[in-house]
Write a protein that holds these residues in place. Structure first.
Motif, mmCIF file in Angstrom:
data_model
loop_
_atom_site.group_PDB
_atom_site.id
_atom_site.type_symbol
_atom_site.label_atom_id
_atom_site.label_comp_id
_atom_site.label_asym_id
_atom_site.label_seq_id
_atom_site.Cartn_x
_atom_site.Cartn_y
_atom_site.Cartn_z
ATOM 1 N N ALA A 44 -36.231 -42.423 46.209
ATOM 2 C CA ALA A 44 -35.114 -43.236 46.435
ATOM 3 C C ALA A 44 -33.987 -42.601 46.261
ATOM 4 O O ALA A 44 -33.007 -42.732 46.878
ATOM 5 C CB ALA A 44 -35.146 -44.492 45.317
ATOM 6 N N ASP A 74 -30.941 -51.430 44.309
ATOM 7 C CA ASP A 74 -31.832 -50.351 43.709
ATOM 8 C C ASP A 74 -32.997 -50.732 42.844
ATOM 9 O O ASP A 74 -32.571 -51.361 42.038
ATOM 10 C CB ASP A 74 -30.966 -49.100 42.857
ATOM 11 N N THR A 133 -38.991 -47.452 45.395
ATOM 12 C CA THR A 133 -39.745 -46.228 45.182
ATOM 13 C C THR A 133 -40.871 -46.596 44.605
ATOM 14 O O THR A 133 -41.196 -47.515 43.885
ATOM 15 C CB THR A 133 -38.920 -45.295 44.179
ATOM 16 N N SER A 137 -42.213 -44.192 42.559
ATOM 17 C CA SER A 137 -42.157 -43.208 41.411
ATOM 18 C C SER A 137 -42.651 -43.928 40.175
ATOM 19 O O SER A 137 -43.166 -43.472 39.257
ATOM 20 C CB SER A 137 -40.811 -42.682 41.211
HETATM 21 C C1 PLP Z 1 -32.325 -46.698 38.834
HETATM 22 C C2 PLP Z 1 -32.882 -45.476 39.552
HETATM 23 N N1 PLP Z 1 -32.877 -45.374 40.916
HETATM 24 C C3 PLP Z 1 -33.578 -44.405 41.678
HETATM 25 C C4 PLP Z 1 -34.386 -43.588 40.969
HETATM 26 C C5 PLP Z 1 -34.824 -42.250 41.689
HETATM 27 O O1 PLP Z 1 -36.115 -42.676 42.042
HETATM 28 P P1 PLP Z 1 -36.966 -41.730 43.014
HETATM 29 O O2 PLP Z 1 -37.905 -40.755 42.205
HETATM 30 O O3 PLP Z 1 -37.780 -42.384 43.966
HETATM 31 O O4 PLP Z 1 -36.121 -40.587 43.686
HETATM 32 C C6 PLP Z 1 -34.545 -43.466 39.561
HETATM 33 C C7 PLP Z 1 -35.143 -42.495 38.837
HETATM 34 O O5 PLP Z 1 -35.104 -42.246 37.736
HETATM 35 C C8 PLP Z 1 -33.744 -44.614 38.520
HETATM 36 O O6 PLP Z 1 -33.752 -44.740 37.533
#
Ligand code: PLP
Length: 392
Positions: A103, A206, A237, A239
């Motif tokens: 993301a 997000d 994401t 993740s």
């Molecule tokens: C609010 C937020 N958005 C996006 C991300 C990033 O996610 P990705 O691992 O998909 O790059 C994070 C990661 O810590 C996050 O806390």
């Protein structure tokens, strides 16, 4: 030879947390046994069935070639069926879903896609710092929307100067929220769609912590809001939901013209992700979801242990509604950075100073629920022993 950098690199914000990482390393070397609650790196492994899908995929010669530029249809279809199943939101996999290298990449790219130098973007303060990076690279300006406890850490659109609202082209929001752990209400999302429609602003929601809600709360998708697809996109994401932070896979879904812009910029910058990673991501989204429920329950137990320990030492704080962070006010007489330094030095506990997430983060620290229950309790006990909160 030291080459001079392009202006756009000079505009990038400072990495506030780099200094903290260095300090933590130093204390670890000198005193040992630092409990690090300062970062946001999930501590659990990726579920086995997803790893197995990667292993199987890795053996397929078709994935040893370049992947299709705009990602495998299989992954985009999986993303669409995930949204249908979880949120009742219909997406056209080809036109309304873009595959991302995490993301973070999409959240930086979107500013390149929609902002010209001098344009304005609205960002939450405190907020995830990568929004600022994308805006800085595009040469645009930021208008910060303070998130305060009085407003349940939701931006107050009426408080934004009319001129900034009129100038704004992009609006970043993030719920469940990093760093505050706050949740969005459906009425807030409705108001967001109304403001965005009136002012012709593109909303970027997000949804990184979308799968992590506590006490029976299922965080809503912004795309469930009537009219949301007309005015915005959501970044989702894998993740956090599937403990796949190292895999770098996510997608953006929603407004067709924005998805096209993301795909267009990516056509020029990359060929898509390794096919086996995409296949495993599709398996994550469409396969068994027990691990997701178990993960949310694990974070909820950790949250409960943390908040109980916090309460026991007289630290007065609200429990988060979702995400894997708690947002705790600092002890009297400290700045957020001063407090973080003090507890690192004297209790060997790393917490993230709120100031690093923006000016309105001052007065708080962010604590991650990414250690097991006994370590979380121990961290708070060590802080308690410093006698900063009344009870030891
Ligand atoms: C609010 C937020 N958005 C996006 C991300 C990033 O996610 P990705 O691992 O998909 O790059 C994070 C990661 O810590 C996050 O806390």
């Amino acid at each position: 030879m030291q080459f001079s950098y392009a202006d756009r690199l000079e505009r990038l914000p400072d990495q506030f947390f780099a200094a903290l990482v260095e300090k933590a390393k130093k204390v670890q070397n000198e005193k040992g046994d630092v409990i690090n609650l300062g970062q946001g790196n999930p501590d659990q492994p990726t579920p086995d069935h997803i790893v197995e899908a990667l292993q199987t995929g890795a053996e397929k010669p078709k994935y040893h070639k370049y992947s299709p530029f705009r990602g495998l249809p299989k992954l985009k279809e999986a993303a669409a069926s995930y949204y249908e199943r979880e949120y009742g939101v219909s997406l056209d996999p080809e036109r309304e879903v873009a595959v991302l290298f995490g993301a973070k990449t999409g959240l930086v790219e979107i500013s390149q896609c929609l902002l010209n130098p001098g344009d304005t973007a609205l960002v939450p303060d405190p907020g995830y710092p990568d929004y600022w990076s994308g805006i800085a690279l595009s040469g645009a300006k930021m208008e910060k929307m303070p998130l305060t406890a009085e407003n349940n850490f939701l931006p107050v659109y009426d408080a934004i100067p009319e001129s900034a609202l009129e100038a704004a082209k992009l609006l970043f929001i993030n719920y469940p929220n990093n760093p505050t752990g706050a949740a969005a209400t459906e009425s807030f999302f409705k108001e967001t769609v109304d403001v965005a429609t009136k002012q012709e602003i593109c909303v970027v929601h997000d949804f990184a912590y979308g799968a992590i809600g506590f006490d029976g709360y299922k965080p809503p998708s912004f795309l469930q809001t009537p009219g949301a697809k007309e005015v915005g996109v959501e970044a989702m994401t894998l993740s956090k939901t599937y403990n796949m932070a190292g895999w770098r896979v996510a997608f953006m879904a929603g407004n067709e013209s924005v998805i096209e812009a993301i795909n267009l910029v990516q056509d020029h910058m990359y060929c898509s992700l390794f096919g086996a990673v995409q296949e495993a991501a599709a398996e994550a989204l469409t396969g068994p979801q027990d691990s997701v429920r178990e993960l949310a329950a694990l974070y909820e137990r950790r949250r409960d242990v943390l908040m109980e320990a916090v309460c026991a030492i007289g630290w007065d704080a609200e429990a988060p509604a979702g995400s894997f962070f708690a947002w705790l006010p600092v002890a009297e007489g400290f700045t957020s950075e001063g407090f973080a330094d003090y507890v690192l030095e004297h209790a060997q506990v790393v917490v993230a100073p709120g100031r690093g997430f923006g000016e309105s983060g001052e007065g708080y620290v962010r604590v991650a629920l990414l250690e097991d229950e006994s370590r979380l309790a121990e961290a708070v006990e060590r802080i308690g022993a410093l006698g900063l909160f009344g009870k030891k």
